[in-house]
Write an enzyme that holds these catalytic residues in place. Structure first.
Site, PDB file in Angstrom:
ATOM      1  N   LYS A 202       8.124   3.860   7.386  1.00 19.10           N
ATOM      2  CA  LYS A 202       7.018   3.263   7.913  1.00 19.10           C
ATOM      3  C   LYS A 202       6.451   4.500   9.492  1.00 19.10           C
ATOM      4  O   LYS A 202       7.113   4.953  10.348  1.00 19.10           O
ATOM      5  CB  LYS A 202       6.674   1.474   8.086  1.00 19.10           C
ATOM      6  CG  LYS A 202       6.779   1.485   6.989  1.00 19.10           C
ATOM      7  CD  LYS A 202       5.064   1.348   6.285  1.00 19.10           C
ATOM      8  CE  LYS A 202       5.305   0.713   4.997  1.00 19.10           C
ATOM      9  NZ  LYS A 202       5.722   0.617   3.767  1.00 19.10           N
TER      10      LYS A 202
HETATM   11  C1  LIG Z   1       1.198  -2.474   1.398  1.00 12.59           C
HETATM   12  C2  LIG Z   1       2.184  -3.698   1.257  1.00 12.59           C
HETATM   13  N1  LIG Z   1       2.350  -4.099   1.504  1.00 12.59           N
HETATM   14  C3  LIG Z   1       4.054  -4.645   1.707  1.00 12.59           C
HETATM   15  C4  LIG Z   1       4.464  -4.022   1.866  1.00 12.59           C
HETATM   16  C5  LIG Z   1       6.334  -4.792   1.751  1.00 12.59           C
HETATM   17  O1  LIG Z   1       6.794  -4.257   2.916  1.00 12.59           O
HETATM   18  P1  LIG Z   1       8.056  -4.127   2.824  1.00 12.59           P
HETATM   19  O2  LIG Z   1       8.978  -3.097   1.681  1.00 12.59           O
HETATM   20  O3  LIG Z   1       8.506  -4.027   4.459  1.00 12.59           O
HETATM   21  O4  LIG Z   1       9.041  -5.702   2.402  1.00 12.59           O
HETATM   22  C6  LIG Z   1       4.817  -2.791   1.488  1.00 12.59           C
HETATM   23  C7  LIG Z   1       5.999  -1.849   1.941  1.00 12.59           C
HETATM   24  O5  LIG Z   1       5.903  -0.193   0.893  1.00 12.59           O
HETATM   25  C8  LIG Z   1       3.931  -1.970   1.354  1.00 12.59           C
HETATM   26  O6  LIG Z   1       2.973  -0.786   1.125  1.00 12.59           O
END
Ligand SMILES: Cc1ncc(COP(=O)(O)O)c(C=O)c1O
Length: 403
Positions: A202
Site C-alpha cells: 500500500k
Molecule cells: C480492498 C481491500 N480491503 C481490505 C484489505 C485488507 O487489508 P489488510 O491486508 O491490511 O488486512 C485489502 C488488502 O489488500 C484490500 O485490498
C-alpha cells in the site's frame, strides 16, 4: 523515457529473450535508513506496543486526512471488522458491498454474524454502483460498504445521500485510496467511517496494520474499545495513573497496532505526497504509452476525483487477440513483469458459493471485468527503467498475439 518501439520481437514465452532478467513485482514497499532507525529506537524504548507512538501516529494520520479521529488496528481487515462492529451490525442485519474487491471487505460483515449483500459495479470506474446498491436496500440494511477500487474513490456523495435517506452508515473501504480525493475533499474525512490498510504494497506501511478514520466521537470510542478486548481504558493510562481497575464493556479482540509499526508509519507519512506524485506520474506514462494500443483498455478516471493509483488494472479485449487473458498474463510473467489480477469476485470463491449458493452470472459487469483485467506493476519505488520495461513488455506481448 526511452521505450523500445513496437516490434515483432519473439516473446519470452515462445523462447525469446525476456524484457528483464529479474522479476519486477506488481507492488512493493520502500524503506529508508531513517525508517529503520525509527523502528530500532522503539525497540530500545519502554513501549513496544500501545505506547506513545500509537497516539502520535493516529494524530498525524487524522490531521493528514482531515478526520477528527483515527483509530489504528493490527491490519486493514481488523480495521474493517472494527468499523462493522462500531456500525452495530448484528445477526439479521445486512451491509451492501461490491463483489469486485478483496474478500476481507465482505468477510468482516460475516465476522459480526451479519450478511454481505452484493450489488454490481459501475462499468466505468468498476466501483460499487450506487443505483444498483439502492435497489438492494431492505429493512435489514444497516451499512453501505463501497470500496475505492484501485485507488479511484467510489461515488461517495451518492452513498452518503442514500445513507441519509435510509438511516445507514457508510463504511468506505479505502485500503487502496490513501491520498485520493473526491470532489476536492480528501478520502478519510468524507464517509462516516473510512478504513485504510498498511500492508507493504500500500501507499504507506506498518508491516501489517490498518486505520479507521471518522468525524464521529461515538464511533471512535467504540473502535478503541473493540481493538482492545472491549476494555474501556488502556494499560498505559492505568500505569500512569497508578491504578489497576479496568472494565470490559463489549466483546472485543486484540487488534492493537504496535509501537514498532506506528513508528514506521509515522516515518512514512511525510513521504506520502511524493509517493502519490510518483504513482500519478507512472499512471500518466502508462496512459500515454497505451493510448491507441489495440486490444488494451486503460483505467478510466472520473473528472471529479484525484486517483491514488494503488493498482493500474488494464482490460484486455479478448476478441482482438489470438489468445485469452490467461495466456497474455503468462506471457507478461515470462518477460519478468510481475503482473497480477485484482480480483476474483468475492461471490465466486468456494466459501461464498457454498454458503450463499452463488453460481456465477449474478454480477455480470464485475465478472466480465475480472475476466479481462491484468494489474501492471505500480509502486512508488519503480524507476524509469522499470516503467519502460513494463511498457516494452506489454507492447511486445500485444503485438505477438494481436489478431
Ligand atoms: C480492498 C481491500 N480491503 C481490505 C484489505 C485488507 O487489508 P489488510 O491486508 O491490511 O488486512 C485489502 C488488502 O489488500 C484490500 O485490498
Amino acid at each position: 523515457m526511452a521505450v523500445t518501439p513496437a516490434t515483432r520481437e519473439q516473446p519470452a514465452i515462445k523462447g525469446g529473450k525476456p524484457v528483464r532478467d529479474t522479476l519486477l513485482p506488481y507492488g512493493r514497499q520502500s524503506i529508508t535508513e531513517e525508517d529503520i532507525a525509527a523502528v530500532v529506537a522503539v525497540l530500545r524504548s519502554d513501549w513496544l506496543t500501545t505506547g506513545p507512538k500509537v497516539d502520535e501516529f493516529e494524530e498525524a494520520f487524522a490531521a493528514r486526512v482531515r478526520a477528527s479521529y483515527a483509530v489504528s488496528f493490527s491490519s486493514g481487515t481488523a480495521a474493517l471488522h472494527g468499523a462493522v462492529f462500531a456500525a452495530d451490525l448484528k445477526p439479521g442485519d445486512e451491509a451492501i458491498t461490491t463483489p469486485l474487491t478483496f474478500a476481507a471487505t465482505a468477510n468482516c460483515v460475516l465476522y459480526q454474524g451479519a450478511t454481505p449483500v452484493f450489488a454490481d459495479v459501475d462499468e466505468t470506474t468498476l466501483n460499487l454502483d450506487p443505483e444498483k446498491a439502492a435497489k438492494c436496500i431492505t429493512s435489514r440494511t444497516k451499512a453501505l460498504l463501497p470500496v475505492d477500487f484501485a485507488g479511484h474513490p467510489a461515488d461517495l456523495d451518492a452513498f452518503l445521500a442514500l445513507a441519509e435517506g435510509h438511516g445507514l452508515t457508510v463504511i468506505e473501504d479505502a485500503a487502496h485510496a490513501l491520498g485520493a480525493e473526491y470532489r476536492q475533499r480528501g478520502v478519510g474525512g468524507i464517509s462516516h467511517m473510512t478504513v485504510f490498510s498498511f500492508h507493504p504494497v500500500k501507499h504507506l506501511t506498518t508491516g501489517e496494520g490498518g486505520m479507521v478514520t471518522t468525524q464521529n466521537a461515538k464511533f471512535a470510542e467504540k473502535l478503541r474499545h473493540f481493538r482492545n478486548h472491549g476494555i474501556s481504558s488502556d494499560a498505559r493510562r492505568r500505569q500512569s495513573e497508578g491504578q489497576w481497575h479496568y472494565e470490559m464493556v463489549a466483546l472485543g479482540y486484540n487488534y492493537r497496532l504496535t509501537d514498532i509499526g506506528c513508528a514506521l508509519g509515522l516515518q512514512q507519512l511525510p513521504r506520502l505526497d511524493a509517493n502519490l506524485a510518483r504513482r500519478r506520474k507512472i499512471a500518466k506514462c502508462y496512459n500515454d504509452a497505451f493510448d491507441g494500443l489495440t486490444g488494451v483498455i486503460v483505467p478510466r478516471v472520473r473528472d471529479d476525483v484525484n486517483h491514488a493509483w494503488h493498482l493500474y488494472p488494464i482490460r484486455i479485449e479478448a476478441n482482438k487477440f489470438s489468445a485469452g487473458r490467461g495466456e497474455l498474463f503468462r506471457a507478461l510473467r515470462a518477460e519478468n513483469i510481475g503482473v497480477n489480477v485484482h480480483y476474483i469476485p468475492v461471490h465466486l470463491h468456494p466459501y461464498y458459493r457454498d454458503r450463499f449458493g452463488f453460481r456465477g452470472g449474478e454480477f455480470p459487469l464485475a465478472e466480465q471485468a475480472y475476466e479481462e483485467m491484468i494489474s501492471l506493476p505500480m509502486f512508488h519505488g519503480m524507476n524509469d527503467q522499470d516503467v519502460s520495461d513494463v511498457i516494452h513488455a506489454l507492447r511486445k506481448v500485444v503485438h505477438a498475439y494481436a489478431r
